[in-house]
Design an enzyme around this catalytic site. Structure first.
Site, short mmCIF file in Angstrom:
data_model
loop_
_atom_site.label_atom_id
_atom_site.label_comp_id
_atom_site.label_asym_id
_atom_site.label_seq_id
_atom_site.Cartn_x
_atom_site.Cartn_y
_atom_site.Cartn_z
N ASN A 10 0.86 -1.18 0.00
CA ASN A 10 0.00 0.00 0.00
C ASN A 10 0.90 1.23 0.00
O ASN A 10 1.46 1.59 1.03
CB ASN A 10 -0.90 -0.03 1.25
N LYS A 12 0.07 4.24 -0.34
CA LYS A 12 -0.62 5.42 0.21
C LYS A 12 -0.41 6.62 -0.70
O LYS A 12 -0.36 6.47 -1.92
CB LYS A 12 -0.15 5.68 1.64
N HIS A 96 -9.42 0.92 4.82
CA HIS A 96 -8.14 1.10 5.53
C HIS A 96 -8.36 2.00 6.75
O HIS A 96 -9.17 2.93 6.70
CB HIS A 96 -7.09 1.72 4.59
N GLU A 98 -6.77 4.35 7.94
CA GLU A 98 -6.59 5.80 7.73
C GLU A 98 -7.86 6.41 7.16
O GLU A 98 -8.23 7.54 7.49
CB GLU A 98 -5.38 6.04 6.81
N GLU A 168 -5.31 -5.36 10.70
CA GLU A 168 -4.26 -4.38 10.91
C GLU A 168 -4.49 -3.61 12.21
O GLU A 168 -5.32 -2.69 12.24
CB GLU A 168 -4.25 -3.37 9.76
N GLY A 174 2.54 1.95 10.76
CA GLY A 174 3.46 3.07 10.61
C GLY A 174 4.20 3.46 11.88
O GLY A 174 4.82 4.52 11.95
N SER A 214 3.53 -2.47 10.33
CA SER A 214 4.99 -2.48 10.50
C SER A 214 5.62 -3.83 10.17
O SER A 214 6.53 -4.28 10.88
CB SER A 214 5.37 -2.01 11.92
#
Ligand code: PEP
Length: 251
Positions: A10, A12, A96, A98, A168, A174, A214
Protein backbone atom coordinates in the site's frame (compact mmCIF):
# COMPACT_ATOMS: atom_id res chain seq x y z
CA UNK A 1 -6.47 -26.30 3.64
CA UNK A 2 -3.61 -24.42 2.11
CA UNK A 3 -4.11 -20.83 1.19
CA UNK A 4 -1.80 -19.07 -1.24
CA UNK A 5 -0.07 -16.15 0.43
CA UNK A 6 -0.80 -12.63 -0.75
CA UNK A 7 1.64 -9.78 -0.18
CA UNK A 8 0.29 -6.34 -1.06
CA UNK A 9 2.08 -3.00 -0.99
CA UNK A 10 0.00 0.00 0.00
CA UNK A 11 1.93 3.00 -1.28
CA UNK A 12 -0.62 5.42 0.21
CA UNK A 13 -0.05 9.02 -1.00
CA UNK A 14 3.67 8.65 -1.61
CA UNK A 15 6.12 9.06 -4.49
CA UNK A 16 6.24 10.85 -7.79
CA UNK A 17 5.59 9.18 -11.11
CA UNK A 18 9.16 8.31 -12.03
CA UNK A 19 9.83 6.72 -8.62
CA UNK A 20 6.56 4.81 -8.81
CA UNK A 21 7.28 3.22 -12.17
CA UNK A 22 10.89 2.43 -11.18
CA UNK A 23 9.71 0.80 -7.96
CA UNK A 24 7.09 -1.24 -9.82
CA UNK A 25 9.68 -2.47 -12.32
CA UNK A 26 12.09 -3.32 -9.50
CA UNK A 27 9.44 -5.31 -7.67
CA UNK A 28 8.45 -7.18 -10.84
CA UNK A 29 12.08 -8.05 -11.47
CA UNK A 30 12.57 -9.36 -7.95
CA UNK A 31 9.35 -11.39 -8.12
CA UNK A 32 10.36 -13.25 -11.28
CA UNK A 33 8.06 -15.22 -13.53
CA UNK A 34 6.72 -17.78 -11.13
CA UNK A 35 6.37 -16.48 -7.57
CA UNK A 36 5.09 -18.71 -4.82
CA UNK A 37 2.88 -15.90 -3.53
CA UNK A 38 0.46 -13.39 -4.99
CA UNK A 39 2.05 -9.94 -5.16
CA UNK A 40 -0.02 -6.77 -5.51
CA UNK A 41 0.99 -3.11 -5.79
CA UNK A 42 -1.47 -0.41 -4.75
CA UNK A 43 -0.19 2.97 -5.94
CA UNK A 44 -2.06 6.29 -5.74
CA UNK A 45 -4.97 6.13 -8.21
CA UNK A 46 -3.45 8.75 -10.48
CA UNK A 47 -0.51 6.40 -11.11
CA UNK A 48 -2.48 3.17 -11.59
CA UNK A 49 -2.20 3.22 -15.38
CA UNK A 50 1.52 3.91 -15.37
CA UNK A 51 2.25 1.28 -12.73
CA UNK A 52 -0.02 -1.16 -14.60
CA UNK A 53 2.05 -0.60 -17.72
CA UNK A 54 5.28 -1.06 -15.74
CA UNK A 55 4.19 -4.50 -14.49
CA UNK A 56 2.37 -5.62 -17.64
CA UNK A 57 3.21 -9.20 -18.59
CA UNK A 58 4.50 -9.98 -15.09
CA UNK A 59 2.70 -11.82 -12.27
CA UNK A 60 2.50 -8.60 -10.21
CA UNK A 61 -1.11 -7.54 -9.66
CA UNK A 62 -2.45 -4.01 -9.52
CA UNK A 63 -4.74 -2.68 -6.80
CA UNK A 64 -6.41 0.59 -5.95
CA UNK A 65 -6.53 2.06 -2.45
CA UNK A 66 -10.23 2.87 -2.52
CA UNK A 67 -13.28 3.12 -4.77
CA UNK A 68 -16.63 4.86 -4.79
CA UNK A 69 -19.63 2.56 -4.63
CA UNK A 70 -21.73 4.02 -7.42
CA UNK A 71 -22.18 3.75 -11.15
CA UNK A 72 -21.21 6.70 -13.34
CA UNK A 73 -22.68 9.99 -12.25
CA UNK A 74 -22.24 13.29 -10.49
CA UNK A 75 -19.65 12.24 -7.89
CA UNK A 76 -16.88 14.79 -8.28
CA UNK A 77 -13.43 13.48 -7.51
CA UNK A 78 -14.46 9.84 -7.19
CA UNK A 79 -13.53 6.70 -9.13
CA UNK A 80 -15.68 3.56 -9.43
CA UNK A 81 -14.98 -0.16 -9.84
CA UNK A 82 -15.46 -0.18 -13.62
CA UNK A 83 -12.90 2.62 -13.99
CA UNK A 84 -10.43 0.68 -11.88
CA UNK A 85 -10.81 -2.45 -13.99
CA UNK A 86 -10.43 -0.30 -17.12
CA UNK A 87 -6.92 0.65 -15.99
CA UNK A 88 -5.94 -2.91 -15.13
CA UNK A 89 -6.80 -3.27 -11.45
CA UNK A 90 -7.58 -6.70 -10.10
CA UNK A 91 -7.74 -5.64 -6.44
CA UNK A 92 -8.92 -2.80 -4.26
CA UNK A 93 -8.13 -1.99 -0.63
CA UNK A 94 -11.29 -1.11 1.31
CA UNK A 95 -11.77 0.35 4.77
CA UNK A 96 -8.14 1.10 5.53
CA UNK A 97 -7.86 2.48 9.06
CA UNK A 98 -6.59 5.80 7.73
CA UNK A 99 -9.81 6.19 5.75
CA UNK A 100 -11.89 5.05 8.72
CA UNK A 101 -10.14 7.52 11.07
CA UNK A 102 -9.38 10.50 8.82
CA UNK A 103 -12.37 10.37 6.48
CA UNK A 104 -14.95 8.82 8.77
CA UNK A 105 -15.57 5.76 6.61
CA UNK A 106 -18.16 3.51 8.21
CA UNK A 107 -18.68 -0.25 8.06
CA UNK A 108 -21.85 0.39 6.05
CA UNK A 109 -19.96 2.41 3.43
CA UNK A 110 -17.26 -0.26 3.32
CA UNK A 111 -19.91 -2.94 2.78
CA UNK A 112 -21.38 -0.94 -0.13
CA UNK A 113 -17.91 -0.59 -1.62
CA UNK A 114 -17.33 -4.30 -1.15
CA UNK A 115 -20.46 -5.24 -3.11
CA UNK A 116 -19.51 -2.77 -5.80
CA UNK A 117 -15.97 -4.19 -6.02
CA UNK A 118 -17.26 -7.76 -6.35
CA UNK A 119 -19.81 -6.74 -8.98
CA UNK A 120 -16.93 -5.17 -10.87
CA UNK A 121 -14.76 -8.31 -10.62
CA UNK A 122 -12.24 -6.74 -8.27
CA UNK A 123 -10.81 -8.71 -5.37
CA UNK A 124 -11.39 -6.60 -2.27
CA UNK A 125 -8.83 -6.40 0.52
CA UNK A 126 -11.02 -5.44 3.47
CA UNK A 127 -9.18 -3.89 6.41
CA UNK A 128 -10.16 -4.20 10.05
CA UNK A 129 -8.25 -3.51 13.24
CA UNK A 130 -8.38 -2.29 16.79
CA UNK A 131 -6.87 0.90 18.22
CA UNK A 132 -4.48 0.87 21.16
CA UNK A 133 -7.31 2.11 23.37
CA UNK A 134 -9.51 -0.79 22.20
CA UNK A 135 -6.74 -3.27 22.97
CA UNK A 136 -5.87 -1.81 26.35
CA UNK A 137 -9.49 -1.84 27.41
CA UNK A 138 -9.93 -5.47 26.36
CA UNK A 139 -12.20 -4.59 23.43
CA UNK A 140 -10.12 -6.01 20.56
CA UNK A 141 -12.37 -8.94 19.72
CA UNK A 142 -15.56 -6.94 20.05
CA UNK A 143 -14.27 -4.12 17.81
CA UNK A 144 -12.91 -6.48 15.18
CA UNK A 145 -16.11 -8.53 15.21
CA UNK A 146 -18.24 -5.42 14.67
CA UNK A 147 -16.02 -4.34 11.78
CA UNK A 148 -16.00 -7.79 10.15
CA UNK A 149 -19.76 -8.28 10.49
CA UNK A 150 -20.52 -4.73 9.33
CA UNK A 151 -18.06 -4.61 6.45
CA UNK A 152 -19.08 -8.04 5.12
CA UNK A 153 -22.82 -7.50 5.57
CA UNK A 154 -24.96 -9.10 2.87
CA UNK A 155 -22.15 -11.18 1.41
CA UNK A 156 -23.05 -14.71 0.38
CA UNK A 157 -20.73 -17.64 0.99
CA UNK A 158 -19.62 -17.87 -2.64
CA UNK A 159 -18.61 -14.22 -2.68
CA UNK A 160 -16.94 -14.46 0.71
CA UNK A 161 -14.51 -17.16 -0.41
CA UNK A 162 -12.92 -14.78 -2.90
CA UNK A 163 -12.28 -11.82 -0.63
CA UNK A 164 -9.11 -10.98 1.27
CA UNK A 165 -9.21 -9.59 4.79
CA UNK A 166 -6.41 -7.53 6.30
CA UNK A 167 -6.17 -7.52 10.07
CA UNK A 168 -4.26 -4.38 10.91
CA UNK A 169 -3.92 -3.22 14.50
CA UNK A 170 -4.08 0.57 14.22
CA UNK A 171 -1.36 0.89 16.88
CA UNK A 172 1.02 -1.11 14.68
CA UNK A 173 0.53 0.84 11.45
CA UNK A 174 3.46 3.07 10.61
CA UNK A 175 4.74 2.98 14.19
CA UNK A 176 7.36 0.25 14.15
CA UNK A 177 5.41 -1.43 16.95
CA UNK A 178 4.72 -4.66 15.11
CA UNK A 179 2.29 -7.03 16.77
CA UNK A 180 4.07 -10.10 18.09
CA UNK A 181 3.36 -13.22 16.03
CA UNK A 182 1.32 -14.50 19.00
CA UNK A 183 -0.76 -11.31 19.26
CA UNK A 184 -1.41 -11.33 15.53
CA UNK A 185 -2.23 -15.04 15.39
CA UNK A 186 -4.69 -14.69 18.26
CA UNK A 187 -6.71 -12.07 16.36
CA UNK A 188 -6.45 -13.93 13.06
CA UNK A 189 -7.67 -17.16 14.65
CA UNK A 190 -10.55 -15.22 16.18
CA UNK A 191 -11.45 -13.72 12.79
CA UNK A 192 -11.35 -17.13 11.12
CA UNK A 193 -13.63 -18.60 13.78
CA UNK A 194 -15.98 -15.66 13.29
CA UNK A 195 -15.98 -16.17 9.51
CA UNK A 196 -16.89 -19.79 10.19
CA UNK A 197 -19.92 -18.63 12.19
CA UNK A 198 -20.97 -16.09 9.54
CA UNK A 199 -20.42 -18.35 6.51
CA UNK A 200 -19.17 -21.89 7.16
CA UNK A 201 -15.99 -23.54 8.36
CA UNK A 202 -15.23 -24.51 4.78
CA UNK A 203 -15.54 -20.95 3.48
CA UNK A 204 -13.63 -19.57 6.46
CA UNK A 205 -10.83 -21.96 5.58
CA UNK A 206 -10.58 -20.44 2.12
CA UNK A 207 -10.52 -16.75 3.03
CA UNK A 208 -7.05 -15.26 3.13
CA UNK A 209 -6.30 -13.02 6.10
CA UNK A 210 -3.31 -10.72 5.79
CA UNK A 211 -1.55 -9.14 8.72
CA UNK A 212 -0.68 -5.45 8.44
CA UNK A 213 1.25 -3.19 10.78
CA UNK A 214 4.99 -2.48 10.50
CA UNK A 215 5.81 -5.67 8.62
CA UNK A 216 9.52 -5.60 7.71
CA UNK A 217 11.86 -8.16 6.15
CA UNK A 218 13.22 -9.02 9.59
CA UNK A 219 9.85 -9.87 11.15
CA UNK A 220 7.98 -11.22 8.11
CA UNK A 221 9.09 -14.84 8.38
CA UNK A 222 7.81 -15.31 11.90
CA UNK A 223 4.53 -13.49 11.25
CA UNK A 224 3.88 -15.34 8.00
CA UNK A 225 4.71 -18.62 9.72
CA UNK A 226 1.58 -18.40 11.88
CA UNK A 227 -1.19 -20.80 10.86
CA UNK A 228 -3.84 -18.14 10.30
CA UNK A 229 -1.66 -15.43 8.71
CA UNK A 230 -1.90 -15.72 4.95
CA UNK A 231 0.09 -12.74 3.81
CA UNK A 232 0.83 -9.13 4.57
CA UNK A 233 -0.48 -5.69 3.75
CA UNK A 234 2.62 -3.55 3.80
CA UNK A 235 2.91 0.23 3.99
CA UNK A 236 6.34 1.73 4.70
CA UNK A 237 8.36 -1.31 3.72
CA UNK A 238 6.64 -1.49 0.33
CA UNK A 239 8.30 1.76 -0.74
CA UNK A 240 11.74 0.20 -1.25
CA UNK A 241 12.39 -2.71 -3.59
CA UNK A 242 14.82 -4.46 -1.20
CA UNK A 243 12.45 -4.25 1.76
CA UNK A 244 9.37 -5.34 -0.13
CA UNK A 245 11.29 -8.11 -1.88
CA UNK A 246 12.55 -9.29 1.50
CA UNK A 247 8.94 -9.68 2.66
CA UNK A 248 7.81 -11.35 -0.58
CA UNK A 249 10.61 -13.87 -0.32
CA UNK A 250 10.32 -14.42 3.44
CA UNK A 251 10.26 -18.17 3.93
C1 PEP B 1 -0.75 -0.06 6.20
O1 PEP B 1 -0.85 1.13 6.01
O2 PEP B 1 -1.64 -0.82 5.81
C2 PEP B 1 0.43 -0.55 6.88
C3 PEP B 1 0.42 -1.78 7.33
O3 PEP B 1 1.49 0.33 7.02
P1 PEP B 1 2.93 0.00 7.68
O4 PEP B 1 3.42 -1.26 7.04
O5 PEP B 1 3.78 1.18 7.32
O6 PEP B 1 2.72 -0.16 9.13
Amino acid sequence: MSRRRIIAGNWKMNMRLDTATALAKGVAESVGENPEVDVVLCPPSIYLSAVGTAVEGTPVGLGAQNLYAAQDGAFTGEVNAAMLTDVGCGYVILGHSERRALLGETDQQISEKLHSALAGNLTPIVCVGETLEDRESGQTEQVVETQVRGSLAGLDAGQAASIVLASEPVWAIGTGNTATPEQAEEVHAFIRKLLGEIFSAEIAGQIRIQYGGSVKPNNATELLGQPNIDGALVGGASLKVEDFAGIIHAG
